[in-house]
Design a protein around this motif. Structure first.
Motif, PDB file in Angstrom:
ATOM      1  N   ALA A   1       0.732  -1.077  -0.049  1.00  0.00           N
ATOM      2  CA  ALA A   1      -0.041  -0.030   0.047  1.00  0.00           C
ATOM      3  C   ALA A   1       1.016   1.205  -0.118  1.00  0.00           C
ATOM      4  O   ALA A   1       0.512   2.279  -0.948  1.00  0.00           O
ATOM      5  CB  ALA A   1      -0.956  -0.015   1.241  1.00  0.00           C
ATOM      6  N   PRO A   2       2.133   1.542   0.904  1.00  0.00           N
ATOM      7  CA  PRO A   2       2.616   2.646   0.704  1.00  0.00           C
ATOM      8  C   PRO A   2       3.137   2.922  -0.551  1.00  0.00           C
ATOM      9  O   PRO A   2       3.253   4.141  -1.291  1.00  0.00           O
ATOM     10  CB  PRO A   2       3.734   2.423   1.899  1.00  0.00           C
ATOM     11  CG  PRO A   2       2.938   1.416   2.710  1.00  0.00           C
ATOM     12  CD  PRO A   2       2.374   0.452   1.917  1.00  0.00           C
ATOM     13  N   LEU A   3       3.936   1.978  -1.009  1.00  0.00           N
ATOM     14  CA  LEU A   3       4.605   2.104  -2.549  1.00  0.00           C
ATOM     15  C   LEU A   3       3.408   2.456  -3.568  1.00  0.00           C
ATOM     16  O   LEU A   3       3.599   3.338  -4.657  1.00  0.00           O
ATOM     17  CB  LEU A   3       5.247   0.954  -2.855  1.00  0.00           C
ATOM     18  CG  LEU A   3       6.637   0.731  -2.029  1.00  0.00           C
ATOM     19  CD1 LEU A   3       7.433  -0.571  -2.615  1.00  0.00           C
ATOM     20  CD2 LEU A   3       7.686   1.932  -2.540  1.00  0.00           C
ATOM     21  N   ALA A   4       2.391   1.680  -3.499  1.00  0.00           N
ATOM     22  CA  ALA A   4       1.289   1.857  -4.567  1.00  0.00           C
ATOM     23  C   ALA A   4       0.568   3.245  -4.516  1.00  0.00           C
ATOM     24  O   ALA A   4       0.403   3.745  -5.589  1.00  0.00           O
ATOM     25  CB  ALA A   4       0.257   0.888  -4.229  1.00  0.00           C
ATOM     26  N   ALA A   5       0.147   3.651  -3.112  1.00  0.00           N
ATOM     27  CA  ALA A   5      -0.343   5.141  -2.971  1.00  0.00           C
ATOM     28  C   ALA A   5       0.750   5.963  -3.564  1.00  0.00           C
ATOM     29  O   ALA A   5       0.322   6.849  -4.352  1.00  0.00           O
ATOM     30  CB  ALA A   5      -0.407   5.249  -1.466  1.00  0.00           C
ATOM     31  N   ALA A   6       1.908   6.017  -3.307  1.00  0.00           N
ATOM     32  CA  ALA A   6       3.001   6.862  -3.775  1.00  0.00           C
ATOM     33  C   ALA A   6       2.967   6.879  -5.252  1.00  0.00           C
ATOM     34  O   ALA A   6       2.935   7.888  -6.028  1.00  0.00           O
ATOM     35  CB  ALA A   6       4.175   6.848  -3.278  1.00  0.00           C
ATOM     36  N   GLU A   7       2.905   5.506  -6.025  1.00  0.00           N
ATOM     37  CA  GLU A   7       2.766   5.382  -7.269  1.00  0.00           C
ATOM     38  C   GLU A   7       1.841   6.093  -7.963  1.00  0.00           C
ATOM     39  O   GLU A   7       1.891   6.625  -9.062  1.00  0.00           O
ATOM     40  CB  GLU A   7       3.176   4.132  -7.828  1.00  0.00           C
ATOM     41  CG  GLU A   7       3.370   3.876  -9.226  1.00  0.00           C
ATOM     42  CD  GLU A   7       4.364   4.422  -9.924  1.00  0.00           C
ATOM     43  OE1 GLU A   7       4.467   4.621 -11.155  1.00  0.00           O
ATOM     44  OE2 GLU A   7       5.229   5.019  -9.311  1.00  0.00           O
ATOM     45  N   LEU A   8       0.619   5.896  -7.446  1.00  0.00           N
ATOM     46  CA  LEU A   8      -0.720   6.125  -8.059  1.00  0.00           C
ATOM     47  C   LEU A   8      -0.741   7.936  -8.116  1.00  0.00           C
ATOM     48  O   LEU A   8      -1.305   8.589  -9.254  1.00  0.00           O
ATOM     49  CB  LEU A   8      -1.970   5.805  -7.367  1.00  0.00           C
ATOM     50  CG  LEU A   8      -2.264   4.481  -7.578  1.00  0.00           C
ATOM     51  CD1 LEU A   8      -3.265   4.024  -6.420  1.00  0.00           C
ATOM     52  CD2 LEU A   8      -2.609   4.110  -8.926  1.00  0.00           C
ATOM     53  N   GLU A   9      -0.291   8.441  -7.070  1.00  0.00           N
ATOM     54  CA  GLU A   9      -0.032  10.093  -6.904  1.00  0.00           C
ATOM     55  C   GLU A   9       1.010  10.536  -8.108  1.00  0.00           C
ATOM     56  O   GLU A   9       0.572  11.479  -8.702  1.00  0.00           O
ATOM     57  CB  GLU A   9       0.261  10.490  -5.503  1.00  0.00           C
ATOM     58  CG  GLU A   9       0.260  11.826  -5.373  1.00  0.00           C
ATOM     59  CD  GLU A   9       0.330  12.239  -3.722  1.00  0.00           C
ATOM     60  OE1 GLU A   9      -0.464  12.892  -3.446  1.00  0.00           O
ATOM     61  OE2 GLU A   9       1.351  11.788  -3.166  1.00  0.00           O
TER      62      GLU A   9
ATOM     63  N   LEU B   1      -5.712   3.882   5.177  1.00  0.00           N
ATOM     64  CA  LEU B   1      -4.971   4.822   6.097  1.00  0.00           C
ATOM     65  C   LEU B   1      -3.363   4.537   5.963  1.00  0.00           C
ATOM     66  O   LEU B   1      -2.555   5.559   5.878  1.00  0.00           O
ATOM     67  CB  LEU B   1      -5.075   3.933   7.661  1.00  0.00           C
ATOM     68  CG  LEU B   1      -4.366   4.537   8.834  1.00  0.00           C
ATOM     69  CD1 LEU B   1      -4.646   5.845   9.189  1.00  0.00           C
ATOM     70  CD2 LEU B   1      -4.590   3.606  10.044  1.00  0.00           C
ATOM     71  N   MET B   2      -2.919   3.743   5.239  1.00  0.00           N
ATOM     72  CA  MET B   2      -1.607   3.590   4.898  1.00  0.00           C
ATOM     73  C   MET B   2      -1.298   4.461   3.917  1.00  0.00           C
ATOM     74  O   MET B   2      -0.262   5.149   3.611  1.00  0.00           O
ATOM     75  CB  MET B   2      -1.120   2.102   4.729  1.00  0.00           C
ATOM     76  CG  MET B   2      -1.425   1.326   5.798  1.00  0.00           C
ATOM     77  SD  MET B   2      -0.616  -0.501   5.424  1.00  0.00           S
ATOM     78  CE  MET B   2       0.981  -0.090   5.654  1.00  0.00           C
ATOM     79  N   ALA B   3      -2.155   4.550   2.931  1.00  0.00           N
ATOM     80  CA  ALA B   3      -2.169   5.596   1.585  1.00  0.00           C
ATOM     81  C   ALA B   3      -1.967   6.777   2.047  1.00  0.00           C
ATOM     82  O   ALA B   3      -1.384   7.812   1.609  1.00  0.00           O
ATOM     83  CB  ALA B   3      -3.079   5.265   0.700  1.00  0.00           C
ATOM     84  N   ALA B   4      -2.920   7.173   3.156  1.00  0.00           N
ATOM     85  CA  ALA B   4      -2.959   8.599   3.547  1.00  0.00           C
ATOM     86  C   ALA B   4      -1.631   8.964   4.435  1.00  0.00           C
ATOM     87  O   ALA B   4      -1.019  10.115   4.187  1.00  0.00           O
ATOM     88  CB  ALA B   4      -4.115   8.695   4.849  1.00  0.00           C
TER      89      ALA B   4
ATOM     90  N   ARG C   1      -6.880  12.243  -3.418  1.00  0.00           N
ATOM     91  CA  ARG C   1      -8.013  12.022  -2.682  1.00  0.00           C
ATOM     92  C   ARG C   1      -7.932  10.373  -2.347  1.00  0.00           C
ATOM     93  O   ARG C   1      -7.589   9.595  -3.142  1.00  0.00           O
ATOM     94  CB  ARG C   1      -9.174  12.483  -3.514  1.00  0.00           C
ATOM     95  CG  ARG C   1      -9.373  14.123  -3.654  1.00  0.00           C
ATOM     96  CD  ARG C   1      -9.547  14.819  -2.477  1.00  0.00           C
ATOM     97  NE  ARG C   1     -10.879  14.291  -1.894  1.00  0.00           N
ATOM     98  CZ  ARG C   1     -11.451  14.641  -0.820  1.00  0.00           C
ATOM     99  NH1 ARG C   1     -11.036  15.654  -0.207  1.00  0.00           N
ATOM    100  NH2 ARG C   1     -12.462  14.079  -0.308  1.00  0.00           N
ATOM    101  N   LEU C   2      -8.802  10.211  -1.146  1.00  0.00           N
ATOM    102  CA  LEU C   2      -8.725   8.785  -0.737  1.00  0.00           C
ATOM    103  C   LEU C   2     -10.154   8.481  -0.712  1.00  0.00           C
ATOM    104  O   LEU C   2     -11.071   9.046   0.016  1.00  0.00           O
ATOM    105  CB  LEU C   2      -7.883   8.562   0.550  1.00  0.00           C
ATOM    106  CG  LEU C   2      -6.596   9.246   0.727  1.00  0.00           C
ATOM    107  CD1 LEU C   2      -6.170   9.177   2.009  1.00  0.00           C
ATOM    108  CD2 LEU C   2      -5.596   8.467  -0.186  1.00  0.00           C
ATOM    109  N   THR C   3     -10.565   7.281  -1.124  1.00  0.00           N
ATOM    110  CA  THR C   3     -11.841   6.990  -0.860  1.00  0.00           C
ATOM    111  C   THR C   3     -11.979   5.184  -1.155  1.00  0.00           C
ATOM    112  O   THR C   3     -11.037   4.371  -1.289  1.00  0.00           O
ATOM    113  CB  THR C   3     -12.924   7.110  -2.032  1.00  0.00           C
ATOM    114  OG1 THR C   3     -14.314   7.039  -1.813  1.00  0.00           O
ATOM    115  CG2 THR C   3     -12.409   6.798  -3.389  1.00  0.00           C
ATOM    116  N   THR C   4     -13.078   4.618  -0.336  1.00  0.00           N
ATOM    117  CA  THR C   4     -13.493   3.402  -0.627  1.00  0.00           C
ATOM    118  C   THR C   4     -14.368   3.143  -1.693  1.00  0.00           C
ATOM    119  O   THR C   4     -15.396   4.039  -1.584  1.00  0.00           O
ATOM    120  CB  THR C   4     -13.916   2.781   0.822  1.00  0.00           C
ATOM    121  OG1 THR C   4     -15.232   3.540   1.206  1.00  0.00           O
ATOM    122  CG2 THR C   4     -12.999   2.970   1.767  1.00  0.00           C
ATOM    123  N   SER C   5     -14.201   1.988  -2.306  1.00  0.00           N
ATOM    124  CA  SER C   5     -15.168   1.807  -3.571  1.00  0.00           C
ATOM    125  C   SER C   5     -15.345   0.393  -3.744  1.00  0.00           C
ATOM    126  O   SER C   5     -14.891  -0.223  -4.629  1.00  0.00           O
ATOM    127  CB  SER C   5     -14.839   2.575  -4.717  1.00  0.00           C
ATOM    128  OG  SER C   5     -15.761   2.224  -5.815  1.00  0.00           O
TER     129      SER C   5
END
Length: 338
Positions: free
Chosen positions: A14-22, A43-46, A53-57
């Motif tokens: 999650a940490p690496l994936a969130a940074a990559e998506l951004e 939470l880890m993405a935050a 932006r962060l959301t559940t879907s």
């Protein structure tokens, strides 16, 4: 048009994936509740992103209650500096009653009340006003200072409701900030069923279409080469076959005169013949449910032409290769005229 990317459920990644998506330029990232909790990776993405932006879907609403969801979403929103919205879905009755052992009744009415209750809880935490929500399904009338979470001044999270049928769609437009259309939808269904229901719901809440965001994980068949195109084609056909087997989605097929496909697909699932579902999806069905574009360079223009007037945010699960190619693709989708 905005574009969101799927984070995935692997906590270690999650940490690496969130940074990559951004880094790739997505406007938002989303998690899904399939075989993992949707809030933990959020939470880890935050923690490992700055502005996305962060959301559940989606998170399954009826597996929880308004207070538990309000608390989780509030905490992540405060931690992220106000970047969170929550996407809620009802799931279907067998999962709610048999998997989660929770009550099921009148899902649209229950969902509407769920959202109103959650917003009442947040309002109490923001203003200090007495919590006094009393409804048919949920009652929240106790909130003492000890159990009131800290407020760092962030606005309350936005709420999106997943909807397929007109009643849930109308409910979403009446109480939520946006809706999440299902990937198993067509432009015809969006125009003739979804948008009229949205307008009815907005009328009850006294809002305009511009006040409401329509999110949709619209399916795309494309690729950077012939091999990736064929791989993507088979994956999308299999997914469409799976969705076609679900009774709740039969009205989408019936709008096109394909109601019998649901019966046939459902029979295959009952026989355990899951691998054969994709074979039921012919070219006409595929072209209605997915944007098929063999030339990746033409995909942004084709996508905007197909969905530009119907949705506001594309929840993209399509991977186009390396990071730079994906970044260029997202930029083109945002900038291409309808």
């Amino acid at each position: 048009m905005k574009v969101s990317g799927m984070l995935g459920s692997d906590l270690a990644m999650a940490p690496l994936a969130a940074a990559e998506l951004e880094n790739r330029g997505y406007d938002a990232l989303f998690t899904a509740e399939i075989n993992n909790d949707p809030f933990l990776p959020l939470l880890m993405a935050a923690e490992h992103s700055q502005a996305i932006r962060l959301t559940t879907s989606i998170a399954v609403a009826f597996a929880r209650n308004p207070m538990t969801v309000a608390q989780q979403v509030w905490d992540i929103n405060q931690f992220s500096g106000g970047r969170v919205s929550v996407g809620l879905g009802s799931q279907i009755k067998p999962h709610i009653t048999r998997r989660f052992s929770m009550p099921w009744s009148r899902p649209a009415a229950r969902m509407g009340e769920f959202v109103r209750a959650m917003k009442a809880i947040w309002h109490s935490w923001q203003t200090g006003e007495k919590l006094a929500f009393e409804g048919e399904f949920y009652n929240h009338t106790l909130m003492t200072p000890m159990f009131t979470p800290p407020n760092n001044g962030c606005e309350a999270p936005r709420v999106n409701v997943a909807a397929v049928g007109p009643l849930m769609t109308e409910t979403a437009a009446g109480v939520a900030d946006g809706m999440i259309a299902h990937g198993f939808t067509t432009p015809k269904y969006l125009r003739e069923v979804t948008l009229p229901a949205v307008e009815r719901g907005l009328e009850t809440s006294g809002r305009e279409r511009s006040d409401f965001e329509i999110n949709c994980p619209a399916m795309v068949v494309c690729g950077t080469d012939e091999a990736s195109f064929k791989q993507n084609l088979q994956a999308v056909k299999a997914q469409l076959g799976f969705y076609a087997s679900t009774p709740a989605y039969r009205p989408v097929l019936e709008l096109h005169g394909w109601g019998d496909l649901q019966t046939e697909a459902n029979a295959l699932t009952r026989q355990g013949r899951w691998d054969e579902l994709g074979n039921l999806i012919d070219g006409d069905i595929l072209d209605n449910f997915a944007l098929v574009c063999e030339d990746l360079a033409q995909m942004p223009t084709a996508f905007k032409s197909r969905f530009g007037t119907l949705i506001d945010n594309w929840q993209c699960t399509f991977e186009s290769g390396d990071a730079e190619t994906q970044r260029q693709l997202l930029t083109a989708i945002r900038n291409t005229e309808n």
